[in-house]
Write a protein that holds these residues in place. Structure first.
Motif, PDB file in Angstrom:
ATOM      1  N   ALA A 171      47.015  20.998  12.252  1.00 44.09           N
ATOM      2  CA  ALA A 171      47.614  19.707  11.903  1.00 44.09           C
ATOM      3  C   ALA A 171      48.990  19.557  12.547  1.00 44.09           C
ATOM      4  N   LYS A 172      49.793  20.614  12.499  1.00 44.69           N
ATOM      5  CA  LYS A 172      51.110  20.566  13.134  1.00 44.69           C
ATOM      6  C   LYS A 172      50.986  20.486  14.652  1.00 44.69           C
ATOM      7  N   MET A 173      50.031  21.204  15.206  1.00 48.60           N
ATOM      8  CA  MET A 173      49.822  21.146  16.652  1.00 48.60           C
ATOM      9  C   MET A 173      49.475  19.726  17.097  1.00 48.60           C
ATOM     10  N   GLU A 174      48.620  19.076  16.332  1.00 48.96           N
ATOM     11  CA  GLU A 174      48.223  17.715  16.703  1.00 48.96           C
ATOM     12  C   GLU A 174      49.404  16.755  16.630  1.00 48.96           C
ATOM     13  N   LYS A 175      50.254  16.910  15.627  1.00 53.23           N
ATOM     14  CA  LYS A 175      51.435  16.053  15.513  1.00 53.23           C
ATOM     15  C   LYS A 175      52.379  16.233  16.698  1.00 53.23           C
ATOM     16  N   ARG A 176      52.377  17.418  17.285  1.00 59.45           N
ATOM     17  CA  ARG A 176      53.237  17.681  18.445  1.00 59.45           C
ATOM     18  C   ARG A 176      52.555  17.323  19.763  1.00 59.45           C
ATOM     19  N   GLY A 177      51.397  16.732  19.679  1.00 61.14           N
ATOM     20  CA  GLY A 177      50.703  16.309  20.887  1.00 61.14           C
ATOM     21  C   GLY A 177      49.977  17.418  21.607  1.00 61.14           C
ATOM     22  N   LEU A 178      49.760  18.535  20.934  1.00 63.51           N
ATOM     23  CA  LEU A 178      49.065  19.651  21.549  1.00 63.51           C
ATOM     24  C   LEU A 178      47.556  19.502  21.354  1.00 63.51           C
ATOM     25  N   PRO A 179      46.760  20.063  22.230  1.00 65.97           N
ATOM     26  CA  PRO A 179      45.298  19.981  22.059  1.00 65.97           C
ATOM     27  C   PRO A 179      44.846  20.779  20.842  1.00 65.97           C
ATOM     28  N   VAL A 180      43.855  20.254  20.123  1.00 70.07           N
ATOM     29  CA  VAL A 180      43.307  20.901  18.938  1.00 70.07           C
ATOM     30  C   VAL A 180      41.784  20.836  19.019  1.00 70.07           C
ATOM     31  N   PRO A 181      41.080  21.615  18.193  1.00 75.97           N
ATOM     32  CA  PRO A 181      39.614  21.553  18.216  1.00 75.97           C
ATOM     33  C   PRO A 181      39.102  20.143  17.969  1.00 75.97           C
ATOM     34  N   SER A 182      38.058  19.778  18.671  1.00 69.03           N
ATOM     35  CA  SER A 182      37.515  18.422  18.560  1.00 69.03           C
ATOM     36  C   SER A 182      36.660  18.239  17.316  1.00 69.03           C
ATOM     37  N   SER A 183      36.168  19.338  16.730  1.00 67.32           N
ATOM     38  CA  SER A 183      35.303  19.238  15.563  1.00 67.32           C
ATOM     39  C   SER A 183      36.115  19.415  14.280  1.00 67.32           C
ATOM     40  N   ASP A 184      35.631  18.827  13.216  1.00 67.71           N
ATOM     41  CA  ASP A 184      36.248  18.980  11.912  1.00 67.71           C
ATOM     42  C   ASP A 184      35.134  19.211  10.890  1.00 67.71           C
ATOM     43  N   PRO A 185      34.998  20.417  10.346  1.00 68.90           N
ATOM     44  CA  PRO A 185      35.932  21.543  10.435  1.00 68.90           C
ATOM     45  C   PRO A 185      35.944  22.183  11.819  1.00 68.90           C
ATOM     46  N   PRO A 186      37.019  22.911  12.121  1.00 66.81           N
ATOM     47  CA  PRO A 186      37.169  23.514  13.456  1.00 66.81           C
ATOM     48  C   PRO A 186      36.287  24.740  13.639  1.00 66.81           C
ATOM     49  N   LEU A 187      35.071  24.531  14.132  1.00 68.46           N
ATOM     50  CA  LEU A 187      34.132  25.635  14.292  1.00 68.46           C
ATOM     51  C   LEU A 187      34.125  26.204  15.704  1.00 68.46           C
ATOM     52  N   SER A 188      34.629  25.429  16.682  1.00 69.22           N
ATOM     53  CA  SER A 188      34.654  25.897  18.068  1.00 69.22           C
ATOM     54  C   SER A 188      35.843  25.268  18.770  1.00 69.22           C
ATOM     55  N   TRP A 189      36.195  25.846  19.924  1.00 73.66           N
ATOM     56  CA  TRP A 189      37.319  25.306  20.688  1.00 73.66           C
ATOM     57  C   TRP A 189      37.222  25.713  22.152  1.00 73.66           C
ATOM     58  N   GLY A 190      37.838  24.911  22.997  1.00 69.69           N
ATOM     59  CA  GLY A 190      37.897  25.228  24.409  1.00 69.69           C
ATOM     60  C   GLY A 190      39.039  26.179  24.708  1.00 69.69           C
ATOM     61  N   PHE A 191      39.029  26.695  25.914  1.00 71.43           N
ATOM     62  CA  PHE A 191      40.039  27.684  26.287  1.00 71.43           C
ATOM     63  C   PHE A 191      41.442  27.087  26.278  1.00 71.43           C
ATOM     64  N   ASP A 192      41.574  25.830  26.693  1.00 67.55           N
ATOM     65  CA  ASP A 192      42.896  25.197  26.720  1.00 67.55           C
ATOM     66  C   ASP A 192      43.480  25.087  25.314  1.00 67.55           C
ATOM     67  N   VAL A 193      42.644  24.787  24.327  1.00 67.62           N
ATOM     68  CA  VAL A 193      43.115  24.719  22.941  1.00 67.62           C
ATOM     69  C   VAL A 193      43.536  26.113  22.478  1.00 67.62           C
ATOM     70  N   PHE A 194      42.743  27.110  22.824  1.00 67.10           N
ATOM     71  CA  PHE A 194      43.062  28.485  22.463  1.00 67.10           C
ATOM     72  C   PHE A 194      44.402  28.916  23.063  1.00 67.10           C
ATOM     73  N   ALA A 195      44.616  28.599  24.330  1.00 62.42           N
ATOM     74  CA  ALA A 195      45.873  28.966  24.984  1.00 62.42           C
ATOM     75  C   ALA A 195      47.056  28.257  24.321  1.00 62.42           C
ATOM     76  N   ALA A 196      46.873  26.970  23.975  1.00 60.93           N
ATOM     77  CA  ALA A 196      47.939  26.227  23.311  1.00 60.93           C
ATOM     78  C   ALA A 196      48.249  26.831  21.940  1.00 60.93           C
ATOM     79  N   ALA A 197      47.222  27.274  21.230  1.00 61.26           N
ATOM     80  CA  ALA A 197      47.427  27.889  19.922  1.00 61.26           C
ATOM     81  C   ALA A 197      48.192  29.203  20.052  1.00 61.26           C
ATOM     82  N   ALA A 198      47.886  29.975  21.096  1.00 64.15           N
ATOM     83  CA  ALA A 198      48.588  31.240  21.310  1.00 64.15           C
ATOM     84  C   ALA A 198      50.076  30.998  21.557  1.00 64.15           C
ATOM     85  N   GLU A 199      50.391  29.993  22.349  1.00 65.57           N
ATOM     86  CA  GLU A 199      51.791  29.674  22.619  1.00 65.57           C
ATOM     87  C   GLU A 199      52.479  29.118  21.385  1.00 65.57           C
TER      88      GLU A 199
END
Length: 470
Positions: A171-199
Motif C-alpha cells: 500500500a505504501k509502495m503504491e502511494k509512492r508510485g512504485l510498481p506493486v502486484p497486479s492481483s489482489d490478494p498479491p499472489l504473484s509478481w513480476g521481477f520489476d515489482v520484486f526489485a522495487a520491493a527489495a529497494e
C-alpha cells in the motif's frame, strides 16, 4: 516441455491402468492378487519410517497407531528420523529398509538404481485410491518413472518467497508510485515489482536489507526456469548443466544479489544465517518452503506472508516433493499397501497437515481449512497450492548432492567477486565442470582431476546453504 510430455505419458498409462482394473473388477472373474505372497495366518510385522519434527512425528504416530489398533493383518512398529536425508543416509550405509517409508524425490534415482522400492500404482488402485481428481498431478508426475508410479506423492511444497509485511508494504509502495502486484490478494509478481520491493525494504538507518537468495544450484534454479532456460542439457539423461544459456536471466538477478545495499553481506551471514535475520525483522524477503511456517509463527512480533517466486518471462519454481514408498522386500506387500492407503486417507493427512509443515498432495486436504488455516500466518497460504503448478522438476539423478558440492564455490563466486564482467565465461566454465559428475566418461583425466573449473572458483566442498540453515 519435453519433461512434462514424457511424464504426461506416464500418467496416461496410470489412468488406463485404473480403467482396466475397474473393468476387471466388474467381471465374473475375481481380481488378481496384488502380490504372489499368500496371506499369513499370523499378523505381519511391518516397520514404517516417518520423518519430521516432534510434532510431525506425533501426528504420524497417531495415524499409524489407529491403523495398528484396527488391523488384524499387521503389527506395526515405527521408526522416526528428523529428515528424509537422515533416513536415506542410513539406507545408503546398508541399513534395513522399512516396509513403508517417506522419501524425497531427490533420492528416487538412487532408490530405483538399488532396487529398494516397488511400484505402487496397481496396489493402490486396487484399493480404491483416486489418482484422477484426488491428487496433485504434479506430485504424480514427480514420482512417475517407466510408466509406473514408484512412490505415492504425500507432500509437495513449492519454493515461494517469504516476505516481512512491515518492510514490504504494498500500500505504501503504491502511494509512492512504485510498481506493486497486479492481483489482489498479491499472489504473484513480476521481477520489476520484486526489485522495487527489495529497494523499498532496504533501509540503512534501520539496518534492514531487502532480500537474500542462497547461491546454490537449487535456489538459483527458479531464475533459470523463469527466464525460459533449462538447468540441464537433457531431461532424461543429462550430461551437463546449461547455465550459460541463461546468462541474461541470471545477470538480472545478480544485479540485486550482488548489491551490498540490498542483500546480506558475508560478514552478516557469518554472524547468523539468513533465516535468523528474517526472524529478527532485519531481512525483508527470502525464498523457502512450507516447513518454515510453524517456526516463523512462534517469532514474537514477526508479521510475514508468502507470494510466488518473481516472474521473468514465465512462472517457475522448484519443489520439495516427498512420497510414501513401499519396500521391494516388504514383509507383507498386501498389508503394507493397506497401511499406505490408511496413511493416505483424507482424515490421516488432515491430522498431519494441521501441524503446518507440509503442503498435502491430497487435494481435498490442500484446499481445506486444515491446510489453509485461515486467521493464521501466512495470510495467503493458497500461494503454496497455486505455485505447485509452476514447479519444474529436474531430471532424476543420483548425484545431485555431489553436483551441488562441486559447483558451490563457483556459484558463491558469482556473488563475492568484486567485478563480474565475465559472467558468460564463468557460467560456461561451471557447465563444463559439471560434466565431471554428470558425464565423467567424456572428461579427460586432467579435467576430472581439477577442482577449479571456472575463474575465481573456490573448493567444490565449500559451504552451502546459509539461507536454509536454522
Amino acid at each position: 516441455m519435453r519433461r512434462r510430455r514424457a511424464v504426461a505419458a506416464a500418467l496416461a498409462t496410470l489412468v488406463v491402468l485404473g480403467v482396466t482394473t475397474a473393468c476387471e473388477a466388474g467381471s465374473d472373474d475375481p481380481p488378481p492378487s496384488p502380490d504372489p505372497q499368500p496371506s499369513a495366518s499370523s499378523e505381519a510385522k511391518l516397520t514404517v519410517a516417518v520423518t519430521g519434527t516432534e510434532d510431525e512425528i506425533a501426528a504420524y504416530t497417531s495415524v499409524i497407531e489407529t491403523f495398528d489398533s484396527l488391523s488384524d493383518d499387521a503389527e506395526v512398529s515405527i521408526e522416526s528420523y528428523p529428515t528424509e536425508a537422515a533416513l536415506m543416509a542410513r539406507l545408503r550405509q546398508g541399513g534395513a529398509v522399512p516396509d513403508v517409508f517417506l522419501a524425497s524425490r531427490d533420492d528416487l534415482a538412487w532408490l530405483l538404481e538399488q532396487g529398494v522400492t516397488q511400484p505402487v500404482d496397481q496396489l493402490l488402485d486396487e484399493r480404491g485410491v483416486d489418482f484422477g481428481d484426488g491428487y496433485s498431478r504434479d506430485g504424480l508426475q514427480a514420482f512417475s518413472v517407466d510408466n509406473s508410479l514408484q512412490c505415492m506423492p504425500y507432500a509437495i511444497s513449492p519454493m515461494v518467497m517469504y516476505y516481512n509485511t512491515d518492510l514490504v508494504d504494498f500500500a505504501k509502495m503504491e502511494k509512492r508510485g512504485l510498481p506493486v502486484p497486479s492481483s489482489d490478494p498479491p499472489l504473484s509478481w513480476g521481477f520489476d515489482v520484486f526489485a522495487a520491493a527489495a529497494e523499498f525494504a532496504s533501509r540503512p538507518a534501520r539496518g534492514t536489507k531487502g532480500l537474500y537468495v542462497d547461491p546454490t544450484l537449487r535456489d538459483l534454479s527458479p531464475m533459470v526456469y523463469s527466464g525460459g532456460g533449462q538447468l540441464f542439457d537433457d531431461d532424461a539423461d543429462p550430461t551437463s548443466l546449461t547455465l550459460a544459456d541463461s546468462s541474461e536471466s541470471l545477470e538480472r538477478w545478480l544485479e540485486l544479489l550482488r548489491n551490498p545495499q540490498l542483500t546480506l553481506t558475508p560478514e552478516q551471514l557469518q554472524r547468523r544465517p539468513a533465516l535468523e535475520w528474517f526472524e529478527r525483522g532485519k531481512l525483508a524477503m527470502i525464498p523457502g518452503y512450507r516447513d518454515w511456517v510453524p517456526e516463523l509463527r512462534l517469532v514474537h512480533g514477526l508479521q510475514f506472508d508468502t507470494i510466488a517466486m518473481p516472474v521473468l518471462d514465465t512462472s517457475a519454481t522448484v519443489g520439495d516433493v516427498v512420497g510414501l514408498c513401499l519396500s521391494a522386500d516388504a514383509a507383507s506387500t498386501p498389508a503394507a499397501a493397506d497401511l499406505m492407503v490408511h496413511m493416505l486417507s483424507t482424515p490421516s493427512v488432515q491430522r498431519v497437515a494441521l501441524e503446518g509443515y507440509i503442503v498435502p498432495a491430497n487435494l481435498e486436504v490442500a484446499l481445506s481449512d486444515d491446510f489453509l488455516q485461515p486467521g493464521r500466518q501466512p495470510e495467503h497460504s493458497g500461494v503454496f497450492n497455486s505455485a505447485v503448478r509452476a514447479i519444474d522438476f529436474p531430471p532424476l539423478i543420483s548425484t545431485w548432492a555431489q553436483l551441488e558440492r562441486l559447483v558451490a564455490g563457483d556459484l558463491q563466486a558469482l556473488i563475492d567477486v568484486p567485478v563480474l564482467d565475465d559472467l558468460a565465461e564463468r557460467l560456461q566454465a561451471i557447465d563444463e565442470k559439471s560434466r565431471t559428475v554428470l558425464d565423467p566418461e567424456s572428461v579427460e583425466p586432467s579435467e576430472s582431476g581439477s577442482e577449479s573449473g571456472s575463474p575465481g572458483s573456490t573448493s567444490g566442498d565449500g559451504p552451502t546453504s546459509a539461507a536454509t540453515t536454522g
